[in-house]
Design a protein around this motif. Structure first.
Motif, PDB file in Angstrom:
ATOM      1  N   LEU A  66      19.801 -17.688 107.472  1.00 59.20           N
ATOM      2  CA  LEU A  66      20.110 -18.434 106.250  1.00 59.20           C
ATOM      3  C   LEU A  66      21.615 -18.536 106.006  1.00 59.20           C
ATOM      4  O   LEU A  66      22.089 -19.528 105.441  1.00 59.20           O
TER       5      LEU A  66
ATOM      6  N   SER B 226      12.085 -20.686 105.318  1.00 56.86           N
ATOM      7  CA  SER B 226      13.483 -21.054 105.551  1.00 56.86           C
ATOM      8  C   SER B 226      13.920 -20.684 106.961  1.00 56.86           C
ATOM      9  O   SER B 226      14.646 -21.440 107.620  1.00 56.86           O
TER      10      SER B 226
ATOM     11  N   ASP C 197      13.995 -22.150  97.419  1.00 57.68           N
ATOM     12  CA  ASP C 197      14.486 -20.780  97.308  1.00 57.68           C
ATOM     13  C   ASP C 197      14.813 -20.417  95.865  1.00 57.68           C
ATOM     14  O   ASP C 197      14.610 -19.283  95.431  1.00 57.68           O
TER      15      ASP C 197
ATOM     16  N   ILE D 180      18.547 -16.176 100.053  1.00 56.43           N
ATOM     17  CA  ILE D 180      19.300 -17.174  99.280  1.00 56.43           C
ATOM     18  C   ILE D 180      20.700 -16.659  98.985  1.00 56.43           C
ATOM     19  O   ILE D 180      21.665 -17.433  98.931  1.00 56.43           O
TER      20      ILE D 180
END
Length: 398
Positions: free
Chosen positions: A61, A121, A150, A234
């Motif tokens: 991420l 994700s 998210d 996130i």
């Protein structure tokens, strides 16, 4: 750990010869060498690799954030919110309806709404990288939908926790939700107004110091995010968003690449360790029904997003197939459901559902031109000029 890397690499090498994507092969390696299958057991307890797996998700991420520039976010914020909101409304709504249709209970239906409603994700990022689609026009709305998901994820977890624990205090849920939202707002403000200061702090000519600095920042903020009730992923994404806009962004993107690949493989391997194939036959039909619902909702969501962005059939197909995967959030919900003593069929159902889509999503994304032919305006064509998606139909090495 060495055996995990080697097993994942061996299966991925074999799979690449016949055109299979790496993600389901990494998961398969975990299943075959985990505690739930006969033969060699490399890792008896999946929790032994929990921290390494979390690091893999953080790096995936973080890399996504580096690729998703702030200018893109500011330029397309309204469209991104509309596309993301539509995606959530269709998929979470369908998941809730599916949960009630199963008749397993209200709490179980709320869990299934999240399981069926939120994309993975990690898998979406890996698919985009493997297929060479990071630079495609439709990738921006895909990443935008992931960001909206998210944010929803953080608020949904905060709201669901007191329900599953039996708490009757709405004020406690509101406090948790407010804390999560406040921290997200703080990160967003830092990304918007603090880029110059952050750039000066991170900048160095020494690659070694730069690696240590950005890795420390990503992992630290991910950990703090989790403490505030925001998904660690996130938090890492927001750090990538900040650093990607600095003068060091291009170098960081290059330096993080091998780390992302290595620990990303461990993330998917660890996911495979948690799956018990023996439990899957008991929930086979609900799993297949849920997969069919998800595929249908993703096509509708793809059509809606393409309408917002005025994309053609190939870009629509890319959006629909890339977002199909379900993964880490579903596993978090499965853990919460087990701790809350909900229906015992939930865990094998979620494992089977996630496994099927983890295998299906990369295969479907790589062959999205098949879907494009039958979408409105496709008329049998395999690609269209507005998407730039002719490339990426065959997996390429990350």
């Amino acid at each position: 750990m060495g055996g995990a890397f080697l097993a994942a690499a061996l299966l991925a090498r074999v799979g690449s010869r016949i055109g299979l994507p790496t993600i389901p092969l990494f998961i398969l390696a975990g299943i075959l060498l985990g505690p739930h299958t006969p033969g060699i057991v490399l890792v008896a307890d999946p929790h032994d690799l929990e921290m390494l797996s979390a690091l893999g998700l953080v790096l995936l991420l973080f890399y996504l954030g580096l690729e998703f520039h702030l200018d893109d976010l500011k330029a397309g914020g309204r469209k991104m919110a509309l596309a993301g909101g539509t995606y959530l409304a269709l998929n979470v709504g369908a998941g809730l309806g599916f949960g009630f249709a199963l008749g397993w209970g209200t709490s179980e239906a709320l869990v299934l709404a999240g399981v069926l409603g939120i994309s993975s994700s990690a898998i979406v990022t890996k698919v985009l990288v493997d297929l060479g689609r990071i630079g495609n026009p439709e990738t921006k709305p895909i990443l935008g939908i992931i960001v909206v998901e998210d944010v929803f994820l953080a608020l949904y977890l905060a709201a669901l926790q007191p329900i599953l624990s039996g708490a009757d205090s709405l004020s406690a849920a509101a406090v948790d939700g407010g804390k999560a939202f406040g921290f997200l707002l703080l990160l967003a403000l830092a990304a918007r107004f603090g880029t110059k200061v952050i750039g000066k702090l991170i900048n160095t000519r020494d690659d070694e110091l730069l690696v240590i600095s950005f890795l420390g920042a990503a992992v630290f903020v991910a950990g703090v995010s989790e403490w505030f009730g925001v998904a660690d992923a996130i938090g890492a994404f927001m750090v990538g968003l900040m650093l990607g806009s600095t003068s060091s962004g291009t170098r960081i993107l290059k330096l993080v690449h091998p780390l992302r690949d290595a620990f990303g493989a461990i993330f998917f391997f660890t996911f495979g360790l948690s799956i018990n194939p023996g439990d899957l036959p008991t929930v086979l039909w609900p799993v297949l029904a849920a997969v069919a619902v998800t595929l249908a909702m993703n096509v509708l969501a793809g059509l809606a997003a393409a309408k917002v962005y005025a994309f053609g059939p190939q870009a629509t197909a890319n959006i629909s197939t890339t977002l199909v995967a379900r993964g880490e959030f579903a596993l978090i919900l499965a853990t919460m459901a087990a701790a809350a003593g909900l229906d015992e069929r939930l865990s094998p159902f979620i494992a089977g559902y996630v496994l099927v889509l983890a295998v299906l999503a990369p295969l479907a994304a790589g062959r999205s031109h098949w879907l494009a032919r039958i979408l409105p305006g496709g008329r049998g064509r395999g690609e269209d000029s507005d998407s730039g998606s002719g490339a990426g139909q065959v997996p390429v090495p990350a």
